[in-house]
Design a protein around this motif. Structure first.
Motif, PDB file in Angstrom:
ATOM      1  N   LEU A  35      -6.609   7.128   4.800  1.00  0.00           N
ATOM      2  CA  LEU A  35      -5.784   6.065   4.219  1.00  0.00           C
ATOM      3  C   LEU A  35      -6.663   4.927   3.696  1.00  0.00           C
ATOM      4  CD1 LEU A  35      -2.946   5.910   6.907  1.00  0.00           C
ATOM      5  CD2 LEU A  35      -2.691   6.670   4.541  1.00  0.00           C
ATOM      6  N   GLU A  36      -7.655   4.539   4.493  1.00  0.00           N
ATOM      7  CA  GLU A  36      -8.537   3.434   4.111  1.00  0.00           C
ATOM      8  C   GLU A  36      -9.297   3.746   2.825  1.00  0.00           C
ATOM      9  OE1 GLU A  36     -12.751   1.842   5.732  1.00  0.00           O
ATOM     10  OE2 GLU A  36     -11.196   2.081   7.262  1.00  0.00           O
ATOM     11  N   ARG A  37      -9.724   5.007   2.675  1.00  0.00           N
ATOM     12  CA  ARG A  37     -10.578   5.376   1.547  1.00  0.00           C
ATOM     13  C   ARG A  37      -9.787   5.687   0.271  1.00  0.00           C
ATOM     14  NH1 ARG A  37     -15.810   7.072   2.603  1.00  0.00           N
ATOM     15  NH2 ARG A  37     -15.705   8.638   0.954  1.00  0.00           N
ATOM     16  N   THR A  38      -8.534   6.094   0.412  1.00  0.00           N
ATOM     17  CA  THR A  38      -7.796   6.587  -0.756  1.00  0.00           C
ATOM     18  C   THR A  38      -6.696   5.658  -1.260  1.00  0.00           C
ATOM     19  OG1 THR A  38      -6.238   7.830   0.643  1.00  0.00           O
ATOM     20  CG2 THR A  38      -8.213   8.986  -0.109  1.00  0.00           C
ATOM     21  N   LEU A  39      -6.044   4.927  -0.367  1.00  0.00           N
ATOM     22  CA  LEU A  39      -4.870   4.166  -0.788  1.00  0.00           C
ATOM     23  C   LEU A  39      -5.231   3.061  -1.771  1.00  0.00           C
ATOM     24  CD1 LEU A  39      -1.909   4.475  -0.291  1.00  0.00           C
ATOM     25  CD2 LEU A  39      -2.047   2.812   1.549  1.00  0.00           C
ATOM     26  N   PHE A  40      -6.439   2.524  -1.640  1.00  0.00           N
ATOM     27  CA  PHE A  40      -6.895   1.503  -2.593  1.00  0.00           C
ATOM     28  C   PHE A  40      -6.820   2.045  -4.018  1.00  0.00           C
ATOM     29  CE2 PHE A  40     -10.330  -0.243  -5.187  1.00  0.00           C
ATOM     30  CZ  PHE A  40     -10.116  -1.603  -5.078  1.00  0.00           C
ATOM     31  N   GLN A  41      -7.352   3.251  -4.232  1.00  0.00           N
ATOM     32  CA  GLN A  41      -7.359   3.851  -5.568  1.00  0.00           C
ATOM     33  C   GLN A  41      -5.960   4.249  -6.008  1.00  0.00           C
ATOM     34  OE1 GLN A  41      -9.587   7.471  -5.824  1.00  0.00           O
ATOM     35  NE2 GLN A  41      -9.539   7.554  -8.047  1.00  0.00           N
ATOM     36  N   PHE A  42      -5.184   4.823  -5.081  1.00  0.00           N
ATOM     37  CA  PHE A  42      -3.836   5.274  -5.431  1.00  0.00           C
ATOM     38  C   PHE A  42      -2.981   4.106  -5.915  1.00  0.00           C
ATOM     39  CE2 PHE A  42      -4.040   8.903  -2.064  1.00  0.00           C
ATOM     40  CZ  PHE A  42      -4.988   9.547  -2.834  1.00  0.00           C
ATOM     41  N   MET A  43      -3.035   2.977  -5.203  1.00  0.00           N
ATOM     42  CA  MET A  43      -2.215   1.829  -5.562  1.00  0.00           C
ATOM     43  C   MET A  43      -2.699   1.177  -6.859  1.00  0.00           C
ATOM     44  SD  MET A  43       0.385   1.415  -3.666  1.00  0.00           S
ATOM     45  CE  MET A  43       0.840  -0.298  -3.872  1.00  0.00           C
ATOM     46  N   LYS A  44      -3.997   1.213  -7.085  1.00  0.00           N
ATOM     47  CA  LYS A  44      -4.537   0.630  -8.315  1.00  0.00           C
ATOM     48  C   LYS A  44      -4.061   1.417  -9.528  1.00  0.00           C
ATOM     49  CE  LYS A  44      -8.877  -1.175 -10.183  1.00  0.00           C
ATOM     50  NZ  LYS A  44     -10.341  -1.325  -9.942  1.00  0.00           N
ATOM     51  N   LEU A  45      -4.022   2.743  -9.406  1.00  0.00           N
ATOM     52  CA  LEU A  45      -3.615   3.597 -10.518  1.00  0.00           C
ATOM     53  C   LEU A  45      -2.102   3.629 -10.690  1.00  0.00           C
ATOM     54  CD1 LEU A  45      -6.052   6.616  -9.992  1.00  0.00           C
ATOM     55  CD2 LEU A  45      -6.203   4.830 -11.737  1.00  0.00           C
ATOM     56  N   ALA A  46      -1.372   3.694  -9.573  1.00  0.00           N
ATOM     57  CA  ALA A  46       0.076   3.899  -9.651  1.00  0.00           C
ATOM     58  C   ALA A  46       0.848   2.598  -9.846  1.00  0.00           C
ATOM     59  CB  ALA A  46       0.574   4.611  -8.392  1.00  0.00           C
ATOM     60  N   CYS A  47       0.390   1.521  -9.213  1.00  0.00           N
ATOM     61  CA  CYS A  47       1.153   0.271  -9.227  1.00  0.00           C
ATOM     62  C   CYS A  47       0.395  -0.913  -9.813  1.00  0.00           C
ATOM     63  CB  CYS A  47       1.599  -0.071  -7.798  1.00  0.00           C
ATOM     64  SG  CYS A  47       2.601   1.202  -7.005  1.00  0.00           S
ATOM     65  N   VAL A  49      -1.945  -2.506  -8.558  1.00  0.00           N
ATOM     66  CA  VAL A  49      -2.115  -3.467  -7.480  1.00  0.00           C
ATOM     67  C   VAL A  49      -3.459  -3.207  -6.815  1.00  0.00           C
ATOM     68  CG1 VAL A  49      -1.314  -4.153  -5.191  1.00  0.00           C
ATOM     69  CG2 VAL A  49       0.334  -3.810  -7.022  1.00  0.00           C
ATOM     70  N   GLU A  50      -4.231  -4.262  -6.602  1.00  0.00           N
ATOM     71  CA  GLU A  50      -5.535  -4.102  -5.983  1.00  0.00           C
ATOM     72  C   GLU A  50      -5.475  -4.568  -4.533  1.00  0.00           C
ATOM     73  OE1 GLU A  50     -10.099  -5.388  -7.037  1.00  0.00           O
ATOM     74  OE2 GLU A  50      -8.770  -4.624  -8.608  1.00  0.00           O
ATOM     75  N   ILE A  51      -5.626  -3.611  -3.627  1.00  0.00           N
ATOM     76  CA  ILE A  51      -5.570  -3.908  -2.200  1.00  0.00           C
ATOM     77  C   ILE A  51      -6.884  -4.551  -1.770  1.00  0.00           C
ATOM     78  CG2 ILE A  51      -5.483  -2.876   0.097  1.00  0.00           C
ATOM     79  CD1 ILE A  51      -3.635  -0.738  -1.036  1.00  0.00           C
ATOM     80  N   ALA A  52      -6.778  -5.652  -1.037  1.00  0.00           N
ATOM     81  CA  ALA A  52      -7.978  -6.312  -0.516  1.00  0.00           C
ATOM     82  C   ALA A  52      -8.603  -5.445   0.567  1.00  0.00           C
ATOM     83  CB  ALA A  52      -7.610  -7.679   0.042  1.00  0.00           C
ATOM     84  N   GLN A  53      -9.907  -5.242   0.476  1.00  0.00           N
ATOM     85  CA  GLN A  53     -10.632  -4.482   1.486  1.00  0.00           C
ATOM     86  C   GLN A  53     -11.425  -5.464   2.346  1.00  0.00           C
ATOM     87  OE1 GLN A  53     -12.435  -1.768  -1.511  1.00  0.00           O
ATOM     88  NE2 GLN A  53     -11.543  -0.125  -0.272  1.00  0.00           N
ATOM     89  N   LEU A  90      -3.824  -2.327  12.770  1.00  0.00           N
ATOM     90  CA  LEU A  90      -3.315  -1.436  11.723  1.00  0.00           C
ATOM     91  C   LEU A  90      -2.047  -2.000  11.097  1.00  0.00           C
ATOM     92  CD1 LEU A  90      -3.860   2.052  13.378  1.00  0.00           C
ATOM     93  CD2 LEU A  90      -4.605   1.452  11.070  1.00  0.00           C
ATOM     94  N   LEU A  91      -1.164  -2.531  11.938  1.00  0.00           N
ATOM     95  CA  LEU A  91       0.090  -3.095  11.428  1.00  0.00           C
ATOM     96  C   LEU A  91      -0.187  -4.324  10.565  1.00  0.00           C
ATOM     97  CD1 LEU A  91       3.167  -2.983  11.414  1.00  0.00           C
ATOM     98  CD2 LEU A  91       3.162  -4.345  13.515  1.00  0.00           C
ATOM     99  N   TYR A  92      -1.132  -5.155  10.998  1.00  0.00           N
ATOM    100  CA  TYR A  92      -1.508  -6.329  10.198  1.00  0.00           C
ATOM    101  C   TYR A  92      -2.064  -5.892   8.844  1.00  0.00           C
ATOM    102  CZ  TYR A  92      -4.249 -10.341   8.625  1.00  0.00           C
ATOM    103  OH  TYR A  92      -4.792 -11.344   7.865  1.00  0.00           O
ATOM    104  N   ARG A  93      -2.948  -4.891   8.861  1.00  0.00           N
ATOM    105  CA  ARG A  93      -3.512  -4.409   7.600  1.00  0.00           C
ATOM    106  C   ARG A  93      -2.424  -3.796   6.714  1.00  0.00           C
ATOM    107  NH1 ARG A  93      -8.381  -0.075   7.542  1.00  0.00           N
ATOM    108  NH2 ARG A  93      -6.678   1.356   8.045  1.00  0.00           N
ATOM    109  N   PHE A  94      -1.466  -3.122   7.336  1.00  0.00           N
ATOM    110  CA  PHE A  94      -0.358  -2.531   6.588  1.00  0.00           C
ATOM    111  C   PHE A  94       0.375  -3.598   5.777  1.00  0.00           C
ATOM    112  CE2 PHE A  94       4.146  -1.428   6.258  1.00  0.00           C
ATOM    113  CZ  PHE A  94       4.095  -0.150   5.713  1.00  0.00           C
ATOM    114  N   THR A  95       0.577  -4.775   6.368  1.00  0.00           N
ATOM    115  CA  THR A  95       1.302  -5.840   5.660  1.00  0.00           C
ATOM    116  C   THR A  95       0.510  -6.375   4.473  1.00  0.00           C
ATOM    117  OG1 THR A  95       0.399  -7.614   7.065  1.00  0.00           O
ATOM    118  CG2 THR A  95       2.425  -6.535   7.807  1.00  0.00           C
TER     119      THR A  95
END
Length: 233
Positions: A35-47, A49-53, A90-95
């Motif tokens: 999740l950590e490695r892939t969701l950043f790219q998925f959200m950038k392409l699909a929505c 949106v750039e997730i803060a790492q 994990l829950l905090y990062r989820f938000t």
């Protein structure tokens, strides 16, 4: 290498719980890192949106989940504390991962459900270790295996089989139906036995059939891609 250890411990009556919790903990680590490695790219392409790492947060989560691999070897209060703190991180990062945008479409939404399943399973494991989880079946394990690990396998198979053969990543109607069916099987397997425990075996069978149909449908569409040349040659 730790999987070799945990799988052999599962064959021992004396060390079965250690092998079981180690195996589950290692899969938790794999899912969390995926999740950590892939969701950043998925959200950038699909929505768009750039997730803060956040390095300290990601590192703390990885460390906590790795320590929890050995929960059966830790003093009980320490094991519960590590699981609870890591689940809370994990829950905090989820938000911070823009869940409302991600949940709007299935191809990204399933990854957020996977994350929630991981978090819920870790909290439930805390209650199990504390002797406060009075339910039918091992709900803590099944929430993770059915609603987290199982769903992420289906979703990533769809992405990888297309992306690594130079195809556009598309979730077809059959893909979506397959994932929904696997999720339904998990809910039936976990929730309904609490209401009708005498039908436990039937709910297990329903979940097994749901998973079987899910991966049969996905395999029918995706396996031929793997026997053909990549589209880019």
């Amino acid at each position: 290498p730790l999987f070799i250890v945990s799988k052999n411990l599962l064959l021992s009556e004396q060390y079965f719980e250690l092998g079981w919790t180690m195996s589950q903990g290692l899969f938790r680590l794999a899912v969390a890192m995926m999740l950590e490695r892939t969701l950043f790219q998925f959200m950038k392409l699909a929505c768009q949106v750039e997730i803060a790492q956040i390095k300290w947060l990601d590192a703390s989560i990885r460390l906590g989940i790795f320590i929890a691999v050995f929960e059966a070897l830790l003093p009980l209060p320490v094991a519960i504390g590590v699981l609870a703190i890591t689940a809370s991180l994990l829950l905090y990062r989820f938000t911070l991962w823009y869940p409302m945008q991600g949940l709007r479409q299935l191809d990204t939404g399933v990854m957020y459900v996977v994350c929630l399943g991981l978090i819920a399973s870790m909290y439930l494991e805390c209650f199990r270790l504390a002797g406060m989880l009075h339910v039918v079946g091992d709900v803590a394990t099944h929430v993770f295996t059915l609603l987290s690990m199982g769903l992420v396998m289906a979703a990533m198979m769809i992405r990888i089989a297309q992306g690594h053969t130079a195809r556009n990543i598309v979730f077809t109607a059959s893909d979506k139906a397959a994932i929904w069916l696997a999720g339904l099987g998990g809910v039936v397997r976990i929730v309904l036995p609490q209401l009708w425990p005498q039908q436990y075996e039937n709910f297990v069978l329903f979940a097994a059939l749901s998973w079987g149909i899910c991966f049969l449908v996905l395999g029918w569409r995706l396996i031929p891609f793997l026997f053909q040349p990549r589209l880019d040659g």
